[in-house]
Design a protein around this motif. Structure first.
Motif, PDB file in Angstrom:
ATOM      1  N   LEU A 144       0.823  -1.212   0.000  1.00 49.15           N
ATOM      2  CA  LEU A 144       0.000   0.000   0.000  1.00 49.15           C
ATOM      3  C   LEU A 144       0.856   1.260   0.000  1.00 49.15           C
ATOM      4  O   LEU A 144       0.597   2.209  -0.754  1.00 49.15           O
ATOM      5  CB  LEU A 144      -0.929  -0.013   1.213  1.00 49.15           C
ATOM      6  CG  LEU A 144      -1.810   1.233   1.414  1.00 49.15           C
ATOM      7  CD1 LEU A 144      -2.724   1.438   0.219  1.00 49.15           C
ATOM      8  CD2 LEU A 144      -2.627   1.098   2.690  1.00 49.15           C
ATOM      9  N   VAL A 145       1.896   1.272   0.824  1.00 49.01           N
ATOM     10  CA  VAL A 145       2.734   2.472   0.956  1.00 49.01           C
ATOM     11  C   VAL A 145       3.454   2.784  -0.350  1.00 49.01           C
ATOM     12  O   VAL A 145       3.489   3.945  -0.787  1.00 49.01           O
ATOM     13  CB  VAL A 145       3.754   2.284   2.100  1.00 49.01           C
ATOM     14  CG1 VAL A 145       4.798   3.398   2.072  1.00 49.01           C
ATOM     15  CG2 VAL A 145       3.040   2.273   3.445  1.00 49.01           C
ATOM     16  N   VAL A 146       3.997   1.770  -1.022  1.00 49.74           N
ATOM     17  CA  VAL A 146       4.724   2.006  -2.280  1.00 49.74           C
ATOM     18  C   VAL A 146       3.773   2.523  -3.357  1.00 49.74           C
ATOM     19  O   VAL A 146       4.109   3.453  -4.101  1.00 49.74           O
ATOM     20  CB  VAL A 146       5.433   0.715  -2.736  1.00 49.74           C
ATOM     21  CG1 VAL A 146       5.938   0.856  -4.166  1.00 49.74           C
ATOM     22  CG2 VAL A 146       6.592   0.402  -1.808  1.00 49.74           C
ATOM     23  N   VAL A 147       2.577   1.941  -3.447  1.00 57.59           N
ATOM     24  CA  VAL A 147       1.593   2.421  -4.431  1.00 57.59           C
ATOM     25  C   VAL A 147       1.256   3.888  -4.170  1.00 57.59           C
ATOM     26  O   VAL A 147       1.260   4.721  -5.086  1.00 57.59           O
ATOM     27  CB  VAL A 147       0.311   1.563  -4.387  1.00 57.59           C
ATOM     28  CG1 VAL A 147      -0.784   2.200  -5.242  1.00 57.59           C
ATOM     29  CG2 VAL A 147       0.594   0.160  -4.894  1.00 57.59           C
ATOM     30  N   ALA A 148       0.964   4.224  -2.907  1.00 53.24           N
ATOM     31  CA  ALA A 148       0.586   5.600  -2.567  1.00 53.24           C
ATOM     32  C   ALA A 148       1.732   6.570  -2.812  1.00 53.24           C
ATOM     33  O   ALA A 148       1.538   7.656  -3.388  1.00 53.24           O
ATOM     34  CB  ALA A 148       0.139   5.657  -1.106  1.00 53.24           C
ATOM     35  N   LEU A 149       2.962   6.197  -2.398  1.00 49.17           N
ATOM     36  CA  LEU A 149       4.106   7.091  -2.573  1.00 49.17           C
ATOM     37  C   LEU A 149       4.405   7.330  -4.045  1.00 49.17           C
ATOM     38  O   LEU A 149       4.660   8.466  -4.465  1.00 49.17           O
ATOM     39  CB  LEU A 149       5.345   6.506  -1.879  1.00 49.17           C
ATOM     40  CG  LEU A 149       5.391   6.620  -0.354  1.00 49.17           C
ATOM     41  CD1 LEU A 149       6.641   5.951   0.185  1.00 49.17           C
ATOM     42  CD2 LEU A 149       5.349   8.080   0.080  1.00 49.17           C
ATOM     43  N   TYR A 150       4.369   6.268  -4.827  1.00 52.73           N
ATOM     44  CA  TYR A 150       4.684   6.434  -6.244  1.00 52.73           C
ATOM     45  C   TYR A 150       3.635   7.292  -6.942  1.00 52.73           C
ATOM     46  O   TYR A 150       3.956   8.116  -7.798  1.00 52.73           O
ATOM     47  CB  TYR A 150       4.790   5.076  -6.935  1.00 52.73           C
ATOM     48  CG  TYR A 150       5.463   5.181  -8.285  1.00 52.73           C
ATOM     49  CD1 TYR A 150       6.845   5.120  -8.388  1.00 52.73           C
ATOM     50  CD2 TYR A 150       4.724   5.379  -9.441  1.00 52.73           C
ATOM     51  CE1 TYR A 150       7.482   5.237  -9.604  1.00 52.73           C
ATOM     52  CE2 TYR A 150       5.353   5.499 -10.672  1.00 52.73           C
ATOM     53  CZ  TYR A 150       6.723   5.430 -10.752  1.00 52.73           C
ATOM     54  OH  TYR A 150       7.346   5.561 -11.963  1.00 52.73           O
ATOM     55  N   GLN A 151       2.378   7.105  -6.572  1.00 48.84           N
ATOM     56  CA  GLN A 151       1.321   7.923  -7.170  1.00 48.84           C
ATOM     57  C   GLN A 151       1.505   9.397  -6.799  1.00 48.84           C
ATOM     58  O   GLN A 151       1.273  10.289  -7.615  1.00 48.84           O
ATOM     59  CB  GLN A 151      -0.053   7.427  -6.711  1.00 48.84           C
ATOM     60  CG  GLN A 151      -0.424   6.065  -7.239  1.00 48.84           C
ATOM     61  CD  GLN A 151      -0.441   5.999  -8.755  1.00 48.84           C
ATOM     62  OE1 GLN A 151      -1.150   6.764  -9.397  1.00 48.84           O
ATOM     63  NE2 GLN A 151       0.339   5.104  -9.330  1.00 48.84           N
ATOM     64  N   ASN A 152       1.917   9.658  -5.561  1.00 49.08           N
ATOM     65  CA  ASN A 152       2.167  11.054  -5.149  1.00 49.08           C
ATOM     66  C   ASN A 152       3.323  11.655  -5.942  1.00 49.08           C
ATOM     67  O   ASN A 152       3.277  12.832  -6.336  1.00 49.08           O
ATOM     68  CB  ASN A 152       2.478  11.103  -3.649  1.00 49.08           C
ATOM     69  CG  ASN A 152       1.257  10.842  -2.796  1.00 49.08           C
ATOM     70  OD1 ASN A 152       0.121  11.035  -3.238  1.00 49.08           O
ATOM     71  ND2 ASN A 152       1.460  10.393  -1.568  1.00 49.08           N
TER      72      ASN A 152
END
Length: 469
Positions: free
Chosen positions: A227-235
Motif C-alpha cells: 500500500l505504501v509504495v503504491v501511494a508514494l509512487y502515485q504522489n
C-alpha cells in the motif's frame, strides 16, 4: 446421520464460497483499470472457473501453484480482451495473488483462534456431532471475515492508485511490484513449512497465542509496504504532472503576452491607416484612370489585412480565434466561429484564452488525425470527408456557455476517475493536460465541462458562472 458426508458437503460449500469471494475480489481490484466492466467480470470468472477445476482434478497441486495458475488465468483474460498496458495488468494480477494469500492466511489464523475459544468455552471431550456443529459455526464466521479482509486490503490500494488510465512504465512496474514479490516469497516459505513432505508440520489450533500474534504482524508487515509504495509512487507522479501543468500554463501565459503584442500591433496599424486616410484621399484625387484603380486595389488589400478578422468583442480573443482560424484553414479544416466575448461580465480574458487555446488546439489535432486516417484508408483513391471545427457561445442570465465541436474518427475512451477522454498519445503521463486546464478555469467560475463523443463528432461544452460587473 452420516457425519463424514456432512463434513464433506460442508467443506465443499465452504471452499466454493471462499473461492467465490476471491474471484469477486479479483473483479473488484481490476474493474477501475479496464475499459469494460465485462472484462473485469470475465477476469474474476476465469479465476473462479480455474480454481474450481483445480479443486476437483485428481492430481494434487500445491496451493501456492494452484492459486498462481488461477491469477494467471485472470491475467490472460484481461490481456486477450484489452491488448494494451500489459505491465499494469501483470501488476494487478501479481498484487491480487499477494493479497489473496495474506487474506487467506489471516482467515486461517482467525479460524484457529475460534477453535481455541470453542475449546475454552466447551471444555472436555468433543464428539463428532458437536465437532461438526462447531465446524459449521467456524465456517459461517470465516466466510464473512474473509469478505471484510478483502475489502480492507484492496480498497486502500484501489483508492491510492490514482493514475488508473495511464500507461505503466517498466521502472514503475518494478518498483510497485517489489513489495508484492516479497509477500509472495513469504507465501512460498510458509507453504513449504505447511505442505512440503520434508517440511515441518504445525498444528494451528495447538499453537500459542504468541504464534498467532506473530503471524498477524507478519502478514501486516508484508501488506503495508504494498500500500505504501503504491501511494508514494502515485504522489511522486502527481507532483511531476503538476509541474508539467505549471510549465504548460507558463507557456500559455507567454502565448497570451504574444497575443497582446499582436493586438497592440493591430491597433497601431489601424491608427496608422486612419492617420494616412487623408493623404490617401488627396492622392486619389490627383490620380485618374488605371493608376487610380491600381491605387484603390492596393489600399483595399492593405485594409483587408487589418479589417478582415474575427470580431468577438475582445481584442485578445479576436487574435486567438483568428490565429487558430488561419491554422485550421491552412490545414484544410473548415472553421466556423460564432463566439462572442461576454462583455460587461466578471470574466478574465486570460482565463478565456486558456479555454480557447486548449480547446481549439485539441480540435485541430483531432481533425488532423481524422484526415490522416482517412488518407491512409483511401490510399490515394477517392476524396476524404472534409474535417470541420465549430465554436460558439451563449449567455443566459449569469450562465455563459462555450461549445467547441469537431469531426473525429476514433472511439473516445473516457477516464473513469476524471470523466475526461484518455489521451491517445503514447506518453500518457505527460499529455492530456489541455482539458484538465479547461476544467480548472471552469471550476474557478463555479462551472464545469462536459464531453460528448462518438466515432464521428466530439463536442466540448464549458459552463461558467459570470456575474455582471
Amino acid at each position: 446421520m452420516d457425519w463424514e458426508l456432512s463434513y464433506f458437503v460442508t467443506s465443499e460449500i465452504y471452499q466454493f464460497f471462499m473461492t467465490l469471494w476471491a474471484a469477486f475480489a479479483y473483479f473488484y481490484l481490476v474493474r477501475d483499470f479496464v475499459r469494460s466492466k465485462k472484462t473485469a467480470v470475465l477476469t474474476g470468472g476465469a479465476y473462479l472457473a480455474v480454481m474450481l477445476i483445480l479443486w476437483y482434478e485428481p492430481y494434487y497441486i500445491l496451493s501456492f501453484w494452484a492459486y498462481l495458475i488461477g491469477a494467471a488465468a485472470g491475467l490472460g483474460v484481461m490481456c486477450l480482451l484489452e491488448r494494451e498496458n500489459y505491465l499494469q495488468k501483470v501488476f494487478l494480477a501479481w498484487t491480487f495473488y499477494a493479497v489473496r494469500w495474506l487474506v487467506a492466511r489471516l482467515t486461517v489464523t482467525v479460524g484457529a483462534l475460534l477453535w481455541k475459544v470453542f475449546l475454552f468455552v466447551i471444555p472436555g471431550y468433543i464428539d463428532v456431532e458437536k465437532g461438526y456443529y462447531l465446524y459449521v459455526t467456524q465456517s459461517l464466521i470465516e466466510i464473512p471475515t474473509q469478505i471484510v479482509l478483502y475489502i480492507l486490503a484492496l480498497a486502500p490500494i484501489v483508492r491510492a492508485y490514482r493514475g488508473k488510465g495511464q500507461k505503466m512504465q517498466g521502472r514503475e512496474f518494478l518498483l510497485m511490484s517489489l513489495p508484492s514479490f516479497t509477500s509472495v516469497m513469504g507465501y512460498a516459505y510458509v507453504k513449504y513449512i505447511w505442505e512440503s513432505p520434508v517440511g515441518l508440520q504445525y498444528s494451528e489450533v495447538d499453537s500459542s497465542l504468541l504464534y498467532h500474534g506473530i503471524v498477524m504482524v507478519y502478514c501486516l508487515s508484508l501488506y503495508i509496504p504494498i500500500l505504501v509504495v503504491v501511494a508514494l509512487y502515485q504522489n511522486i507522479k502527481e507532483s511531476q504532472q503538476e509541474k508539467m501543468r505549471k510549465d504548460l500554463l507558463a507557456g500559455q501565459m507567454e502565448d497570451m503576452k504574444r497575443h497582446i503584442r499582436e493586438v497592440e500591433e493591430l491597433y497601431q496599424e489601424i491608427r496608422s491607416l486612419k492617420h494616412d486616410m487623408g493623404n490617401h484621399v488627396m492622392v486619389m484625387q490627383k490620380l485618374a484612370g488605371h493608376e487610380q484603380e491600381q491605387y484603390v486595389q492596393s489600399l483595399r488589400a492593405q485594409y483587408s489585412v487589418v479589417a478582415d478578422r474575427i470580431q468577438s468583442g475582445n481584442p485578445v480573443t479576436d487574435v486567438i480565434l483568428m490565429e487558430r482560424s488561419r491554422e485550421a484553414q491552412a490545414k484544410g479544416i473548415a472553421f466556423d466561429c460564432s463566439f462572442l466575448y461576454p462583455a460587461g461580465r466578471e470574466v478574465d480574458a486570460f482565463d478565456l484564452s486558456i479555454i480557447l487555446n486548449n480547446a481549439l488546439a485539441n480540435a485541430i489535432e483531432a481533425v488532423q488525425r481524422k484526415a490522416s486516417a482517412e488518407d491512409e484508408a483511401l490510399n490515394g483513391e477517392g476524396d476524404r470527408t472534409p474535417g470541420y471545427i465549430r465554436i460558439s457561445s451563449s449567455l443566459r442570465e449569469n450562465v455563459y456557455m462555450i461549445e467547441v465541436e469537431n469531426s473525429c474518427y476514433q472511439k473516445i475512451v473516457m477516464d473513469r476517475e476524471e470523466h475526461l477522454p484518455v489521451t491517445t498519445k503514447e506518453d500518457k503521463d505527460f499529455h492530456g493536460f489541455g482539458l484538465r486546464n479547461i476544467r480548472r478555469v471552469a471550476q474557478k467560475y463555479h462551472g464545469d465541462i462536459e464531453v460528448e463523443a462518438d466515432q464521428q463528432v466530439f463536442r466540448l461544452s464549458v459552463m461558467l458562472q459570470v456575474c455582471r460587473v
